[in-house]
Design a protein around this motif. Structure first.
Motif, mmCIF file in Angstrom:
data_model
loop_
_atom_site.group_PDB
_atom_site.id
_atom_site.type_symbol
_atom_site.label_atom_id
_atom_site.label_comp_id
_atom_site.label_asym_id
_atom_site.label_seq_id
_atom_site.Cartn_x
_atom_site.Cartn_y
_atom_site.Cartn_z
ATOM 1 N N ASP A 49 0.824 -1.211 0.000
ATOM 2 C CA ASP A 49 0.000 0.000 0.000
ATOM 3 C C ASP A 49 0.858 1.261 0.000
ATOM 4 N N ALA A 50 1.991 1.190 0.693
ATOM 5 C CA ALA A 50 2.881 2.349 0.767
ATOM 6 C C ALA A 50 3.830 2.413 -0.428
ATOM 7 N N LYS A 51 3.725 1.431 -1.319
ATOM 8 C CA LYS A 51 4.568 1.347 -2.514
ATOM 9 C C LYS A 51 6.062 1.297 -2.162
ATOM 10 N N ALA A 76 13.654 -2.878 -0.300
ATOM 11 C CA ALA A 76 13.705 -2.055 0.914
ATOM 12 C C ALA A 76 13.160 -2.819 2.114
ATOM 13 N N VAL A 77 12.112 -3.596 1.905
ATOM 14 C CA VAL A 77 11.546 -4.408 2.991
ATOM 15 C C VAL A 77 12.570 -5.439 3.461
#
Length: 87
Positions: A4-6, A11-12
């Protein structure tokens, strides 16, 4: 959530320090030669000291299935001579 935050998957993964596994095998290496090498390495902790993984100190040695060396930072070096590894 990340989708949702694109936020990119890279990065995750970077945020969570996901461990990476790397493996390899030497083909056509005689089992008796590798068993002799493992016997030499298992003879004393000093024999494995040259297998250090950078600045990390060795935390544990396990010889249940070959030779498994665990270093600070949870890096693992696992050497096993059996000829039944998946190809």
């Amino acid at each position: 959530m990340a989708a949702d935050a694109k936020i990119p998957l890279s990065a995750v993964v970077a945020q969570h320090r996901v461990p990476v596994a790397q493996s390899g095998r030497i083909e056509s290496y005689p089992v008796d030669t590798s068993c002799a090498m493992l016997a030499h390495l298992k003879a004393s902790e000093g024999a494995v000291s040259h297998l250090s993984m950078g600045p990390d100190a060795m935390m544990a040695i396990n010889d249940v299935d070959g030779l498994r060396l665990t270093f600070d930072g949870w890096r693992v070096l696992h050497i096993r001579p059996s000829g039944n590894a998946r190809k």
